[in-house]
Design a protein around this motif. Structure first.
Motif, PDB file in Angstrom:
ATOM      1  N   THR A  91      60.821  -5.960  -4.420  1.00 10.95           N
ATOM      2  CA  THR A  91      60.700  -6.917  -5.509  1.00 10.95           C
ATOM      3  C   THR A  91      61.357  -6.356  -6.774  1.00 10.95           C
ATOM      4  O   THR A  91      61.360  -5.158  -7.005  1.00 10.95           O
ATOM      5  CB  THR A  91      59.227  -7.255  -5.808  1.00 10.95           C
ATOM      6  N   ALA A  92      61.911  -7.255  -7.574  1.00  7.67           N
ATOM      7  CA  ALA A  92      62.616  -6.871  -8.792  1.00  7.67           C
ATOM      8  C   ALA A  92      61.741  -7.143 -10.005  1.00  7.67           C
ATOM      9  O   ALA A  92      60.936  -8.075 -10.013  1.00  7.67           O
ATOM     10  CB  ALA A  92      63.923  -7.617  -8.901  1.00  7.67           C
ATOM     11  N   LYS A  93      61.934  -6.329 -11.036  1.00  7.83           N
ATOM     12  CA  LYS A  93      61.204  -6.493 -12.291  1.00  7.83           C
ATOM     13  C   LYS A  93      62.107  -6.026 -13.414  1.00  7.83           C
ATOM     14  O   LYS A  93      62.862  -5.068 -13.264  1.00  7.83           O
ATOM     15  CB  LYS A  93      59.928  -5.650 -12.252  1.00  7.83           C
ATOM     16  N   ILE A  94      62.042  -6.706 -14.549  1.00 11.01           N
ATOM     17  CA  ILE A  94      62.834  -6.350 -15.716  1.00 11.01           C
ATOM     18  C   ILE A  94      61.862  -5.967 -16.828  1.00 11.01           C
ATOM     19  O   ILE A  94      60.931  -6.713 -17.132  1.00 11.01           O
ATOM     20  CB  ILE A  94      63.724  -7.513 -16.176  1.00 11.01           C
ATOM     21  N   ILE A  95      62.084  -4.783 -17.421  1.00 17.05           N
ATOM     22  CA  ILE A  95      61.251  -4.376 -18.550  1.00 17.05           C
ATOM     23  C   ILE A  95      62.149  -4.189 -19.758  1.00 17.05           C
ATOM     24  O   ILE A  95      63.294  -3.756 -19.640  1.00 17.05           O
ATOM     25  CB  ILE A  95      60.429  -3.097 -18.262  1.00 17.05           C
TER      26      ILE A  95
END
Length: 50
Positions: free
Chosen positions: A44-48
């Motif tokens: 899964t991808a996540k942007i912070i």
């Protein structure tokens, strides 16, 4: 999706600040204002924001 890379020390501190487990996340893309992360096991991808 590109393969993630191991985070640098500075990126590790930013991942910790976002309340994420640093051992489970890899860096897919590093931008001046964002880190694009990919979970090591689930993909899964996540942007912070930095």
């Amino acid at each position: 999706m590109k393969n993630g890379k191991r985070p640098t020390r500075r990126q590790l501190s930013q991942i910790k600040a976002a309340d994420l487990n640093v051992e489970s996340w890899l860096v897919a893309k590093s931008l001046p204002t964002q880190l694009h992360l990919v979970h090591r096991y689930t993909g899964t991808a996540k942007i912070i924001a930095i």
